[in-house]
Each structure stands twice: as structure tokens, then as C-alpha cells.
Motif scaffolding. Structure first.
Motif, short mmCIF file in Angstrom:
data_model
loop_
_atom_site.label_atom_id
_atom_site.label_comp_id
_atom_site.label_asym_id
_atom_site.label_seq_id
_atom_site.Cartn_x
_atom_site.Cartn_y
_atom_site.Cartn_z
N TRP A 1 18.11 25.18 1.53
CA TRP A 1 17.66 26.55 1.24
C TRP A 1 17.44 27.33 2.52
O TRP A 1 17.80 28.50 2.62
CB TRP A 1 16.36 26.49 0.44
N CYS A 2 16.89 26.68 3.54
CA CYS A 2 16.56 27.39 4.78
C CYS A 2 17.80 27.80 5.56
O CYS A 2 17.81 28.84 6.23
CB CYS A 2 15.67 26.53 5.67
N GLN A 3 18.85 26.97 5.50
CA GLN A 3 20.00 27.21 6.35
C GLN A 3 20.74 28.49 5.98
O GLN A 3 21.46 29.05 6.78
CB GLN A 3 20.94 26.01 6.29
N ARG A 4 20.53 28.95 4.79
CA ARG A 4 21.22 30.17 4.36
C ARG A 4 20.47 31.44 4.74
O ARG A 4 20.96 32.53 4.49
CB ARG A 4 21.41 30.14 2.84
N LYS A 5 19.31 31.30 5.34
CA LYS A 5 18.46 32.45 5.60
C LYS A 5 18.31 32.68 7.09
O LYS A 5 18.17 31.75 7.87
CB LYS A 5 17.08 32.25 4.96
N ILE A 6 18.35 33.96 7.47
CA ILE A 6 18.12 34.37 8.86
C ILE A 6 16.82 35.17 8.90
O ILE A 6 16.63 36.12 8.15
CB ILE A 6 19.29 35.22 9.39
N TYR A 7 15.91 34.74 9.77
CA TYR A 7 14.60 35.36 9.87
C TYR A 7 14.58 36.32 11.08
O TYR A 7 15.07 35.97 12.16
CB TYR A 7 13.50 34.32 10.05
N SER A 8 14.01 37.49 10.87
CA SER A 8 13.89 38.47 11.95
C SER A 8 12.57 38.25 12.67
O SER A 8 11.50 38.25 12.05
CB SER A 8 13.96 39.88 11.38
N LEU A 9 12.64 38.06 13.98
CA LEU A 9 11.44 37.89 14.80
C LEU A 9 11.12 39.21 15.49
O LEU A 9 11.26 39.37 16.70
CB LEU A 9 11.65 36.77 15.83
N SER A 10 10.72 40.16 14.70
CA SER A 10 10.37 41.49 15.21
C SER A 10 8.96 41.85 14.77
O SER A 10 8.48 41.36 13.75
CB SER A 10 11.37 42.54 14.73
N VAL A 11 8.32 42.69 15.54
CA VAL A 11 6.95 43.10 15.25
C VAL A 11 6.97 44.10 14.10
O VAL A 11 7.69 45.10 14.15
CB VAL A 11 6.30 43.72 16.49
N PRO A 12 6.20 43.85 13.05
CA PRO A 12 6.21 44.78 11.90
C PRO A 12 5.72 46.17 12.30
O PRO A 12 4.90 46.33 13.21
CB PRO A 12 5.23 44.12 10.91
N LYS A 13 6.22 47.16 11.59
CA LYS A 13 5.83 48.54 11.87
C LYS A 13 4.36 48.80 11.56
O LYS A 13 3.77 49.72 12.10
CB LYS A 13 6.71 49.50 11.07
N GLU B 1 22.98 34.32 24.54
CA GLU B 1 23.19 34.73 23.16
C GLU B 1 22.41 33.86 22.17
O GLU B 1 21.96 34.34 21.14
CB GLU B 1 24.67 34.67 22.79
N LYS B 2 22.25 32.58 22.53
CA LYS B 2 21.71 31.66 21.53
C LYS B 2 20.99 30.52 22.24
O LYS B 2 21.42 30.07 23.31
CB LYS B 2 22.87 31.13 20.67
N ILE B 3 19.88 30.09 21.64
CA ILE B 3 19.15 28.91 22.12
C ILE B 3 18.89 28.02 20.91
O ILE B 3 18.29 28.46 19.94
CB ILE B 3 17.82 29.29 22.80
N GLN B 4 19.36 26.80 20.99
CA GLN B 4 19.10 25.81 19.94
C GLN B 4 18.11 24.78 20.47
O GLN B 4 18.29 24.26 21.57
CB GLN B 4 20.40 25.13 19.51
N LYS C 1 16.35 36.93 16.39
CA LYS C 1 16.44 36.34 15.06
C LYS C 1 16.39 34.82 15.20
O LYS C 1 16.70 34.27 16.26
CB LYS C 1 17.71 36.78 14.35
N MET C 2 16.04 34.15 14.11
CA MET C 2 16.01 32.70 14.13
C MET C 2 16.51 32.17 12.81
O MET C 2 16.48 32.84 11.78
CB MET C 2 14.62 32.17 14.43
N SER C 3 16.99 30.94 12.85
CA SER C 3 17.45 30.26 11.66
C SER C 3 17.28 28.76 11.87
O SER C 3 17.13 28.28 13.00
CB SER C 3 18.91 30.60 11.35
N PHE C 4 17.31 28.03 10.76
CA PHE C 4 17.22 26.58 10.81
C PHE C 4 18.62 26.00 10.74
O PHE C 4 19.44 26.42 9.92
CB PHE C 4 16.37 26.06 9.65
N VAL C 5 18.92 25.05 11.62
CA VAL C 5 20.27 24.49 11.74
C VAL C 5 20.16 22.97 11.72
O VAL C 5 19.09 22.40 11.91
CB VAL C 5 20.94 24.96 13.05
N PRO C 6 21.30 22.29 11.50
CA PRO C 6 21.27 20.82 11.51
C PRO C 6 20.90 20.27 12.88
O PRO C 6 20.82 20.99 13.86
CB PRO C 6 22.71 20.44 11.11
N HIS C 7 20.72 18.98 12.93
CA HIS C 7 20.22 18.30 14.12
C HIS C 7 21.20 18.44 15.29
O HIS C 7 22.41 18.39 15.11
CB HIS C 7 20.01 16.82 13.80
N ILE C 8 20.67 18.64 16.50
CA ILE C 8 21.47 18.68 17.72
C ILE C 8 21.07 17.51 18.61
O ILE C 8 19.98 16.96 18.48
CB ILE C 8 21.29 20.01 18.48
#
Length: 811
Positions: A393-405, A476-479, A505-512
Motif C-alpha cells: 500500500w505504501c509503495q504506491r503513495k508519494i508523500y509531500s514533505l512541505s510545510v502546511p500553509k 535528485e534522490k537519496i535512498q 517528496k518521499m516514498s517507501f521503496v524496497p530494500h537497498i
């Protein structure tokens, strides 16, 4: 000097002169030719004495005690005087011991500038202090210690009182500064009145502080505040006893309130923004005899002018947030505690609930206001948690790491926003910045933006400080593995303008496999510096970090290290630096900790840099920094010239061949098949060279050779002209193998006679049989006709060689 003290009997005063504690007796008292170390003068006595030293204040102290009996006779109410006169200049304490019935009340009224309560052990600036004790039956309760210049104007007590005034030897004070009055019973331990004029802040403590408040007692503080001022109460230190009956509490009586008295627990947020005067009472309980505990309280009352915008409310909508808290606090919180004398800023979530620190939790909607002249002294710290349990379920979602208005629209500067990202085992976290990208903060490449991100990867056993990053870089990306904490910290007021462009933005990905992997797409015009995490303290043992550097197709990257060695010695294992391009056959460059790091080199494709740590010996840490620059690919001028020259030669050859062909075609003999006996088309051991079978390829078809140089040199006519032997070759219809074709044997014989009908040729004796196709072009036929005949699968009705018999043919 000689001193004379005369005490009247009616005054009931006793004077005692004694050595200061801890001082050697280097000075004595001389009375009637008698040397003494202390002197006691009782009521009705007259004593003359001298000191054997010139500085007796260094060695002696003096106590003057007056006993007042208000039980058996009338009390001498009124001003209290410092009596007797003519006392030596010593540190002295005046004590007034007043005995009174518990059915009556005594009032100590202080003249201006009134008193200020201090904590035990604290000293007054002028070393003049008052101490008040209440006496009920045989028990004595310490009401408190006070200095001059405060707000405490009166203290009302139940029963007797012991009042002490401590004066230094050089104090010019000649009056006690208070008087005693008789009052009706107050039905409580004491009442302390404090008059607050203008903006001010006072600190008060419960009796016996820091020891326990008497069991099941009640006391009251009365605060006299101008009606146009606002008062707020803050509990800074308190503890509770173990109650058997009743409950410890505080009660407020606020004029005009519809719910008097307002009852609060000591753990509650206390009332604020109170208009005008009010009373605060502390009520104890019946304590457990075996384990009574301690009830004590230290609190602060702040009085302020009403703020211009005190009725202005700000909406904080956290209804759509999940697992988030928002704290509004003073600058420096929580490590720095402002002095109670400093101007105070209050945050109110309703008109009466205000505090220096206010925490709001999601999901909810709040309306807050501020009691603060200078809002720039306030800060916001927010925290949000994001977790994943099921990767599907988590892998399909992208979370925004921004400060709410809801935060950025407040008139308060954001200090820090913290995201706590929790991932279970075998699930990792990926952070991306698609448009802005991230820049790592290093000494050679410092961040100068209005905010930055601090990223920490942590497990219960270890913590990896990934680094400090800001927008506008090349990452561009940090895992990362493990749980991640990202802290956004602001610098200055520019964040309000830049907050609209956040793209983290952040997301959950498989093991590295590595603890951390960076994907870097540098700006071709910039020099990029990258360094290992936990700088400058060193990479943790056995940690592996990778960087994936993307190189544009039309450019070449140059990679270099900032030092020539890793600079560590390994206790266990080995430390490695690996470099490899993403191209087939690329060699991998590997260096150990005891080897020199690679010299700067060019990288023509995307490449990887990996740093793997060992367990270093003590006092050595692995810290590496490298840089990447880009340049356009340069083509060698010699190569360009060679290509151009080669192309010119090919063009010249092509033109020459075309001219020769055209010239020769004019006198061209009929086209025949040519057999070259010097070529063996059957290569032993190469049977797999042709991937197609003989039936499926054209290896058995000979090309048409339109050259006049045929087998004519083997044939000679009688007149010396050259003419080939002619015959008709019939197609072979037998089986076809999978090997390339072998040429058929040609026999040239004398006296061969041809009939008009075609006969089947004798069987071929060669082991490799195939069908050979020859094209023929009649003299005078156009090339088009020849092409047409060629397309007829070799079905030719006329012989390729004219039927001539020639004498003298040689085979």
C-alpha cells in the motif's frame, strides 16, 4: 570605642552579642575588667562594654529580640521601631515574637517600596531581608523570605507570628518598614497581598518552600491589579502529596466571573489574560501518614497592558493533517528559560487559556491569539510522523514533505519542521527533489538559502548523520535504510517567500544494499562537492555509501578526491573505494585504505562511487570528500582529418570505377559465369558459420561478373583470337546440404559436338551439390532485358556459349 546599652523592663527586649559562626575568636568583649566572647543583656539592665579590636563587625553579630504578648494583654499595635538606640555597628537581626490567639488575626503592613519574595538561599541586593514565620500552637510555618522593593504590601496571619529583620553592619536603615495591626480571624494559614502597578512580573512560593505545605491547610494570595491591565498566572515548579482525603487544588476568585471560584489542578494550564484584581488560593489535603509526600508551589504572575490586537484571532487548521503537532514558543525554547523579569509573550487558544508555550495537535481546528508586543520573539516548531506497515500500500503513495500553509500564514517565524519517517524491516525510504534538487552543505560549497534540511538515519544501535542539505543543488534522490528524521530549519524571514516552491517528496521503496545511496545529476556548469555522512566525525564502522553520478551524453565528467588517502587504519575488515562506469566491459577501480586514492580521471558514462568502511582503530575516522566537474566532449582534429581524407579517396575510387565500367561496357563480350579455381569456398571446421541452411540462403547463387576477363586465356582460336568454350549448364535438382557451396568442376574438351536438343549432363562427382545460376545478355540487348532474364530464375532457352568447334583447344 565604648558602648552603653540600657534596656527598660517594660520593653521586654533582650540583646545578644556573639561570635559569627566559623570565625576564630581574635576579638573579645571587655565588660568591667572581664574578657568575654559573648554578651547577653536582659530587660532592665544597663551594660557598658568595649571590643578588644577595631573591627568587631568581622567577628561578632547581634540579635535583638522583643517579645509581644497579645494573649494575656493588649497588643502594642502601630509602627514597629528599631529599639534600643546606640547599638554597635554589627550585623544585626531584629526579631519580633508576637503571641496571639488562633481566633484572631494579625496583619503586617509594609510601607513602600513593599517587599519581594525570594527563594531560600537567595540574597537581597542590599542584604536587607525580612523573614516571616507563623506560629500555630506549637508548630512554626515559614511564610517566606522577602527583600525590599517589591509588590507584597501586607501579610495577614492566623495566630502568632515571628518577624525578623536582617540588617548588615553598614546599613543606614533606621526604621523597620512595617507596622502590626489586629484583625479578625482569617480562617486560613495566611493571606499575602500583592499590589501590581503597571507592567510587572512577580514570583511567589507556598509556605515552607521548598519543603511541604502544611497538611490540610488553606492560604490565599490577593492580587490588586488595575482594571485596565491583564494578569496571567504560570506554575513553574510544583509537587503533590499523597492524599487520603480531599484533593489538592487551586481556586481562583475573579470578579465578574460567572463560575467563581474557578477550580484548577496544579497540573492544569492556569488562567491568563485576567482583567483586573483576583484571588488565588492553595488548598492542601489529608495526607497519607505512611507516605505523606510534599505539596509545594512556585509560580509567577505577569501583568501586561492589553495588546492592540488582543481580539484578533488566527485560524490554525490541522483537520487535514495526521500525526502532527505544532508548538508555538519563545525563542530559545526549550534549552533557554527566559528570566521572569524579561518581557513575556503569551499564546492563547481561548481568551483565558494562555501560556508561554502552546502545543496544538492534529486533527483539529484552533483559533489562537497573542498577548505579545513583539511577535518576532516567538517561534514555531512542528513535528509530523509518517509510517509504513504494508509496502504494497505504501509503495504506491508519494508523500509531500512541505510545510502546511496553516503554519506559513501565521505571523510567527517557523523555527523548525521535523518529519519522522518510520519504516519497518525490508522497507526503505526514498527522498526526492525533482525540480529544485538538493545541495550538500560542505565547507567548499555552503548553503546560503533561507532554509536547510538536516537528515539523520537512525536505528536503536546506531545513528548516521547523512548531512545538511539545501535546495538548488544536484542531488535528485537519496535512498536510505532504517528510520529517518528530516529537520527543516529556517534562517531569516526569506522562508515565507520561498516556502511556496518546496518540492521535497518521499516514498517507501524496497530494500537497498547500502545504508545510503545518492543519485546525483550535476549542473554541467558547476563544480559539485560531495562528502561522506557523519562529517566530520567519521563514517560509522561497516557502513557502505554509494553515489550514482549521471553524465550527459555530450559531456565528459571529471572525478577527483580532495585528499590522496582515506586516512584511516582498520582494526577489523577493509575499507574500500570503488569506481565503475555504467558501460559494457568497463573496468572497476578499487582502492583499499592502505593505498593511494585514484588520481583525477575522466568519466564518459554514468558511473558509481562506493565507499565501504571497516572498523577503524581508535582515533581514526573515515571522512572522504570528492568533486565532479563537466566539460563538452572534444573530437580529435587528427581523426576528423583522417575521416575526411578517407572519404575523399573513396569518392575518387568510385568515380574511377564508374568511368572504367562505362568504357568497358561498350566492347563487352557476352556475360558468362566465371570460376576461380584458386578459391576454396568450403572451409573445413566452419560448418556453423552460416546460420541459414542451404535451402534458405543464396550461397549457391553466383553473382554475374561482367568482366571480359574470363577463361579466354585458356582458349585460343586458329586466328589467335580468344573465345571460350560454350555449353549449357542444367540446374541440379538433387539434395542440398547445410555447408557453403563448392564450385563445380569445369572440363574443356576438344571436338565437342552439340546437337540442337539439350541433353542431361553427366552426374557431378563433387561431394557438394548445388544449383548454379548464370545470367546471359545477348549482343545488342539492353541492360534492362538482361535484368529481366536474371529474374527468370536462370531459365535460359539459348546456350551461354555459342556452339563452335575449335581445333587445338587445350584443357
Amino acid at each position: 570605642a565604648s558602648f552603653k546599652i540600657s534596656l527598660r523592663t517594660v520593653d521586654n527586649i533582650t540583646v545578644m552579642i556573639k561570635l559569627r559562626p566559623g570565625v576564630l575568636p581574635r576579638c573579645q568583649i571587655h565588660v568591667k575588667n572581664v574578657i568575654r566572647s559573648e554578651l547577653k543583656i536582659k530587660p532592665g539592665e544597663n551594660v557598658t562594654f568595649t571590643f578588644t579590636c577595631s573591627t568587631p563587625e568581622k567577628y561578632f553579630i547581634m540579635e535583638i529580640q522583643k517579645n509581644i504578648d497579645c494573649v494575656s494583654g493588649p497588643c502594642p499595635f502601630g509602627d514597629v521601631h528599631l529599639y534600643p538606640p546606640g547599638l554597635p555597628r554589627l550585623n544585626r537581626t531584629f526579631i519580633w515574637d508576637v503571641k496571639a490567639s488562633t481566633k484572631a488575626g494579625l496583619e503586617l503592613k509594609f510601607s513602600t517600596p513593599w517587599l519581594r519574595q525570594i527563594e531560600p538561599g537567595e540574597t537581597c541586593p542590599d542584604f536587607v531581608s525580612y523573614n516571616i514565620n507563623s506560629c500555630i500552637d506549637m508548630a512554626t510555618v515559614n511564610i517566606g523570605t522577602f527583600c525590599r522593593n517589591g509588590s507584597v504590601s501586607r501579610v495577614k496571619l492566623l495566630g502568632g507570628v515571628v518577624m525578623s529583620l536582617h540588617l548588615p553592619w553598614d546599613s543606614p536603615l533606621t526604621t523597620s518598614g512595617f507596622n502590626i495591626a489586629n484583625r479578625a480571624s482569617i480562617k486560613r494559614l495566611c493571606i499575602i497581598e500583592s499590589i501590581l502597578k503597571g507592567e510587572s512580573s512577580i514570583t511567589l512560593m507556598s509556605p515552607n518552600y521548598p519543603l511541604g505545605f502544611p497538611e490540610d491547610e488553606l492560604m490565599t494570595w490577593q492580587f490588586v491589579v488595575p482594571s485596565n491591565m491583564r494578569a496571567s498566572v504560570f506554575f513553574h515548579n510544583y509537587s503533590l502529596s499523597n492524599c487520603e482525603r480531599k484533593e489538592e487544588r487551586v481556586e481562583y476568585y475573579i470578579p465578574g466571573s460567572l463560575s467563581n471560584p474557578e477550580v484548577f489542578k496544579l497540573s492544569d494550564s492556569q488562567p491568563a489574560n485576567i482583567a483586573g484584581s483576583f484571588n488565588l488560593s492553595l488548598q492542601g489535603c489529608d495526607q497519607d501518614a505512611q507516605n505523606p509526600g510534599i505539596l509545594r508551589l512556585l509560580f509567577q504572575v505577569v501583568v501586561q497592558h492589553p495588546q492592540v490586537d488582543e481580539n484578533v484571532t488566527h485560524l490554525v487548521d490541522l483537520s487535514k493533517e495526521w500525526n502532527m503537532t505544532l508548538t508555538i514558543h519563545f525563542e530559545g525554547w526549550p534549552r533557554h528559560i527566559p528570566l521572569m523579569s524579561e518581557p513575556i509573550c503569551l499564546i492563547c487558544k481561548d481568551p483565558r487559556t494562555c501560556d508561554r508555550v502552546l502545543t496544538l495537535a492534529s486533527p483539529a481546528i484552533y483559533k489562537i491569539s497573542f498577548l505579545c508586543k513583539d511577535l518576532s520573539r516567538l517561534r514555531i516548531t512542528a513535528e509530523k510522523g509518517i509510517s509504513c506497515v504494508d509496502l504494497r500500500w505504501c509503495q504506491r503513495k508519494i508523500y509531500s514533505l512541505s510545510v502546511p500553509k496553516s503554519i506559513t500564514q501565521l505571523p510567527i517565524r517557523l523555527h523548525k519542521f521535523i518529519w519522522k519517517l518510520l519504516a519497518p524491516d525490508l522497507i526503505n525510504i526514498e527522498i526526492t527533489s525533482p525540480s529544485l534538487k538538493l545541495q550538500q552543505h560542505v565547507p567548499e560549497q555552503r548553503c546560503n538559502t533561507s532554509y536547510s534540511y538536516s537528515i539523520v538515519s537512525a536505528t536503536p544501535e546506531t545513528e548516521l548523520n547523512v548531512g545538511v542539505f539545501c535546495p538548488g543543488g544536484s542531488i535528485e534522490k537519496i535512498q536510505m535504510r532504517n528510520n529517518i528524521t528530516i529537520s527543516l530549519k529556517t534562517f531569516g524571514k526569506g522562508f515565507l517567500n520561498e516556502s511556496n516552491h518546496q518540492d521535497l517528496k518521499m516514498s517507501f521503496v524496497p530494500h537497498i544494499k547500502d545504508e545510503c545511496t545518492f543519485t546525483v545529476s550535476p549542473d554541467p556548469k558547476a563544480k559539485v562537492y560531495l562528502q561522506t555522512p557523519s562529517w566530520p566525525y567519521g563514517l560509522p564502522p561497516y557502513v557502505s555509501i554509494s553515489w550514482h553520478i549521471l553524465v550527459p551524453s555530450k559531456q565528459v565528467a571529471r572525478l577527483g578526491f580532495s585528499k590522496d588517502r582515506m586516512g584511516i587504519a582498520c582494526e577489523t575488515g577493509r575499507a574500500y573505494v570503488n569506481i565503475k562506469e555504467e558501460t559494457p566491459g568497463a573496468e572497476e577501480t578499487v582502492r583499499r585504505e592502505d593505498e593511494f586514492l585514484p588520481e583525477p580521471r575522466n568519466m564518459y558514462h554514468n558511473f558509481w562511487v562506493n565507499v565501504s568502511n571497516c572498523k577503524p582503530v581508535d582515533k581514526t575516522q573515515l571522512t572522504l570528500q570528492f568533486w565532479v566537474t563537466f566539460a563538452d566532449k572534444q573530437i580529435d582534429l587528427g581523426v576528423i582529418l583522417a575521416v575526411v581524407a578517407g572519404a575523399g579517396v573513396l569518392v575518387a575510387i568510385g568515380l574511377t570505377v564508374c568511368c572504367v565500367k562505362k568504357k568497358k561496357k561498350k566492347n563487352q563480350n557476352p556475360m558468362v559465369g566465371v570460376y576461380n579455381p584458386n578459391v576454396n569456398t568450403q572451409v573445413p571446421g566452419k560448418q556453423g558459420l552460416f546460420t541459414k541452411g542451404r535451402k534458405n540462403n543464396e550461397s549457391h547463387v553466383y553473382a554475374v561478373i561482367d568482366d571480359a576477363m574470363v577463361y579466354g586465356h585458356l582458349l585460343k582460336e586458329s586466328n589467335g583470337s580468344v573465345a571460350p568454350e560454350v555449353d549449357v549448364y542444367r540446374p541440379f535438382d538433387g539434395p542440398i546440404g547445410s555447408l557453403p557451396p563448392s564450385p563445380p568442376p569445369f572440363s574443356f574438351r576438344k571436338d565437342v559436338k552439340r546437337s540442337s536438343n539439350t541433353e542431361e549432363p553427366p552426374p557431378l562427382t563433387d561431394t557438394d551439390h548445388d544449383t548454379y545460376t548464370f545470367a546471359h545478355q545477348k549482343s545488342g540487348q539492353s541492360e534492362d532485358n538482361g535484368d529481366t532474364n536474371e529474374k527468370n530464375n536462370g531459365d535460359i532457352n539459348m546456350s551461354l556459349l555459342e556452339n563452335k568447334e575449335q581445333d587445338g583447344l587445350v584443357e
